[in-house]
Design an enzyme around this catalytic site. Structure first.
Site, mmCIF file in Angstrom:
data_model
loop_
_atom_site.group_PDB
_atom_site.id
_atom_site.type_symbol
_atom_site.label_atom_id
_atom_site.label_comp_id
_atom_site.label_asym_id
_atom_site.label_seq_id
_atom_site.Cartn_x
_atom_site.Cartn_y
_atom_site.Cartn_z
ATOM 1 N N VAL A 106 13.226 -155.061 54.313
ATOM 2 C CA VAL A 106 12.412 -155.023 55.596
ATOM 3 C C VAL A 106 12.123 -153.892 56.311
ATOM 4 O O VAL A 106 12.006 -153.265 57.070
ATOM 5 C CB VAL A 106 11.572 -156.142 56.336
ATOM 6 C CG1 VAL A 106 10.532 -156.042 57.116
ATOM 7 C CG2 VAL A 106 11.289 -157.375 55.096
ATOM 8 N N GLY A 153 19.661 -155.710 61.308
ATOM 9 C CA GLY A 153 19.533 -155.631 59.215
ATOM 10 C C GLY A 153 18.740 -154.298 58.867
ATOM 11 O O GLY A 153 17.636 -154.242 59.378
ATOM 12 N N VAL A 154 19.362 -153.925 57.833
ATOM 13 C CA VAL A 154 18.290 -152.631 57.107
ATOM 14 C C VAL A 154 18.549 -152.463 55.778
ATOM 15 O O VAL A 154 18.477 -151.706 55.186
ATOM 16 C CB VAL A 154 19.083 -150.903 57.557
ATOM 17 C CG1 VAL A 154 19.522 -151.211 59.235
ATOM 18 C CG2 VAL A 154 20.821 -150.938 56.646
ATOM 19 N N LYS A 203 6.828 -173.799 48.044
ATOM 20 C CA LYS A 203 8.393 -173.338 47.770
ATOM 21 C C LYS A 203 9.288 -174.621 46.730
ATOM 22 O O LYS A 203 9.338 -175.662 46.837
ATOM 23 C CB LYS A 203 9.154 -173.605 49.495
ATOM 24 C CG LYS A 203 9.938 -172.515 49.351
ATOM 25 C CD LYS A 203 9.853 -170.977 49.647
ATOM 26 C CE LYS A 203 10.360 -169.883 50.406
ATOM 27 N NZ LYS A 203 10.376 -168.869 50.649
HETATM 28 P P1 NAD Z 1 17.610 -157.932 52.457
HETATM 29 O O1 NAD Z 1 19.093 -159.091 51.813
HETATM 30 O O2 NAD Z 1 17.117 -156.843 51.487
HETATM 31 O O3 NAD Z 1 18.248 -157.435 53.491
HETATM 32 C C1 NAD Z 1 19.062 -157.772 54.714
HETATM 33 C C2 NAD Z 1 19.308 -156.736 55.632
HETATM 34 O O4 NAD Z 1 20.613 -158.421 56.508
HETATM 35 C C3 NAD Z 1 20.849 -156.704 54.647
HETATM 36 O O5 NAD Z 1 20.301 -155.548 54.229
HETATM 37 C C4 NAD Z 1 22.589 -157.623 54.649
HETATM 38 O O6 NAD Z 1 23.740 -156.664 54.651
HETATM 39 C C5 NAD Z 1 21.890 -157.805 56.960
HETATM 40 N N1 NAD Z 1 22.312 -158.299 57.347
HETATM 41 C C6 NAD Z 1 23.332 -159.348 56.998
HETATM 42 N N2 NAD Z 1 23.751 -160.373 57.906
HETATM 43 C C7 NAD Z 1 24.347 -159.380 58.837
HETATM 44 C C8 NAD Z 1 24.009 -159.657 60.392
HETATM 45 N N3 NAD Z 1 24.896 -160.683 60.924
HETATM 46 N N4 NAD Z 1 23.806 -158.609 60.949
HETATM 47 C C9 NAD Z 1 23.021 -157.433 60.323
HETATM 48 N N5 NAD Z 1 22.953 -157.072 59.047
HETATM 49 C C10 NAD Z 1 23.207 -158.279 58.675
HETATM 50 O O7 NAD Z 1 16.677 -158.784 52.868
HETATM 51 P P2 NAD Z 1 14.636 -158.363 53.269
HETATM 52 O O8 NAD Z 1 14.201 -158.344 51.989
HETATM 53 O O9 NAD Z 1 14.395 -157.413 53.953
HETATM 54 O O10 NAD Z 1 14.700 -159.633 54.355
HETATM 55 C C11 NAD Z 1 14.568 -159.567 55.649
HETATM 56 C C12 NAD Z 1 14.645 -161.524 56.171
HETATM 57 O O11 NAD Z 1 13.113 -161.493 56.172
HETATM 58 C C13 NAD Z 1 15.032 -162.367 55.808
HETATM 59 O O12 NAD Z 1 15.080 -163.421 56.629
HETATM 60 C C14 NAD Z 1 13.442 -162.838 54.608
HETATM 61 O O13 NAD Z 1 13.668 -164.592 54.420
HETATM 62 C C15 NAD Z 1 12.527 -162.199 55.313
HETATM 63 N N6 NAD Z 1 11.376 -161.690 54.809
HETATM 64 C C16 NAD Z 1 11.175 -160.647 53.590
HETATM 65 C C17 NAD Z 1 9.980 -160.545 53.415
HETATM 66 C C18 NAD Z 1 10.510 -159.105 52.637
HETATM 67 O O14 NAD Z 1 8.834 -158.753 51.844
HETATM 68 N N7 NAD Z 1 11.161 -158.852 51.757
HETATM 69 C C19 NAD Z 1 9.121 -160.970 53.631
HETATM 70 C C20 NAD Z 1 9.355 -161.988 54.459
HETATM 71 C C21 NAD Z 1 9.901 -162.915 54.900
#
Ligand code: NAD
Length: 366
Positions: free
Chosen positions: A195, A191-192, A92
């Site tokens: 993912v 979290g919407v 990383k």
């Molecule tokens: P993103 O930033 O698109 O979505 C995260 C959402 O969570 C946002 O809408 C944000 O407003 C909301 N949020 C933040 N704090 C919050 C809270 N306290 N309560 C409710 N909602 C809250 O991120 P993502 O790409 O969807 O990733 C989400 C998680 O999945 C992260 O932890 C990321 O590390 C993990 N992840 C993502 C991927 C990927 O392919 N995108 C792969 C592996 C892991």
């Protein structure tokens, strides 16, 4: 000559102390005065192949914070990649600073550093890094993945991550309820984002009773309207009556404050590092009888996607087939957890280490 043992030169809490404790191969410090680039690349273990893991850009308050983050995240990638059956090690990178610092020269300079490692580390997107940033990095190194589809890449990994999370959730439901059907199950997705939105669509399609929450009210309302899921206040989620809690926002939401409030039978979501204290909170979940689908196991769809792109001949159907296997892996880990009475997270790490050790022995020394 006096022989000094490595352990005698290592102080607890020092850089070498941390590397020794977490068992890293390499930590690279990158600096460029002209562009203001300050980055760290952590290579944890390359037994299975090149160390693949994204680059995160964050305004870390201290250097220590950045070092701890890169070491913790690269170690996590070793286990994630191993358990996903990939021939990839764990690595990383973190770039220290305000994401507004990014420009072409800055990113290309970072690409040069990645290239200087000769393929021991392969980079991709993570927090505050986009596919377009990968294009600039890719001008200086071939060891980059997660490029836009228009540039021959695999595109957005989030739908694949969500699909894998859905598979893991079904396996956990099978373990908890004796059936993997999610029809009628009360599921709360926290979290919407990227993912979360894709996961919600799978759940709604299967007939689950889906509740959703987010800190951005407008976004929450619009996803609720689009999917038919019920919007919930983000502050009440830990006290809700639900079958499955799906953390898809930030990490560490399972902690001392929340763990006793959670009334669900299953926890399965896409967020990274859901357990604030891996050992302590994993053990409490086991004792409470809550089935926990380890995050790094069920959110591996994204790395399966970027890994396929890196090895060439990208095929989305094959990527989805490989991601579907998360169901079987998750079920076998949950069975191991039950049979050995160890937390699921611990069972998953043990299985990842077993694969690394076994494959390490396959290679002839010369
Ligand atoms: P993103 O930033 O698109 O979505 C995260 C959402 O969570 C946002 O809408 C944000 O407003 C909301 N949020 C933040 N704090 C919050 C809270 N306290 N309560 C409710 N909602 C809250 O991120 P993502 O790409 O969807 O990733 C989400 C998680 O999945 C992260 O932890 C990321 O590390 C993990 N992840 C993502 C991927 C990927 O392919 N995108 C792969 C592996 C892991």
């Amino acid at each position: 000559m006096l022989e000094i043992k490595a352990s005698e030169t290592v102080k607890e809490g020092s850089i070498f102390g941390q590397i020794t404790q977490m068992d890293h191969e390499q930590l690279v410090i990158c600096h460029d005065e002209a562009t203001g680039l300050k980055a760290l690349i952590g290579i944890h273990n390359t037994t299975l192949g090149p160390a693949l893991g994204g680059t995160r850009m964050w305004p870390y308050a201290t250097e220590e914070e950045a070092i701890t983050d890169v070491l913790r995240l690269s170690r996590g990638m070793t286990f994630k990649n191993a358990l996903a059956g990939l021939n990839l090690g764990g690595g990383k990178a973190v770039i220290i600073g305000d994401p507004k610092l990014k420009n072409e020269a800055f990113l290309r300079r970072f690409g040069r550093f990645v290239q200087s490692l000769g393929g021991r580390y392969v980079t991709a997107e993570d927090v505050n890094m986009k596919t377009s940033d990968m294009e600039y990095i890719g001008m200086e190194t071939k060891h980059v993945t997660g490029l836009p589809e228009i540039k021959g890449g695999g595109g957005d990994p989030s739908p694949v991550t969500a699909f894998g999370t859905y598979m893991g959730m079904k396996a956990a439901a099978n373990k908890a309820f004796g059936s993997d059907s999610l029809e009628g199950k009360k599921i709360c997705v926290q979290g919407v984002g990227q993912v979360g939105q894709y996961l919600i669509k799978h759940l709604v399609k299967e007939g689950a009773e889906v509740m959703i929450t987010d800190i951005f009210e407008d976004k929450l309302k619009s996803v609720a309207k689009e999917t038919g899921a019920v919007a919930i206040d983000p502050n009440v989620i830990y006290d809700l009556d639900m079958d499955i809690y799906a953390p898809c926002a930030l990490g560490a939401t399972i902690n001392d404050e929340t763990i006793d409030r959670l009334k669900c039978a299953v926890i399965a979501g896409g967020a990274n590092n859901q357990l604030k204290d891996e050992a302590k909170h994993g053990q409490i979940l086991l004792e409470k009888g809550i089935i926990y689908a380890p995050d790094f196991l069920i959110n591996a769809g994204g790395v399966i996607n970027v890994g396929a792109e890196y090895f060439g001949g990208y095929n989305r159907d094959i990527v989805y087939k490989q991601t579907e296997k998360i169901y079987d892996t998750c079920l076998s880990i949950l069975n191991k957890s039950e049979n050995e009475q160890i937390p699921a997270q611990q069972a998953a790490i043990a299985a990842a280490k077993e694969r690394i050790e076994a494959i390490g022995r396959v290679k002839l020394p010369f």
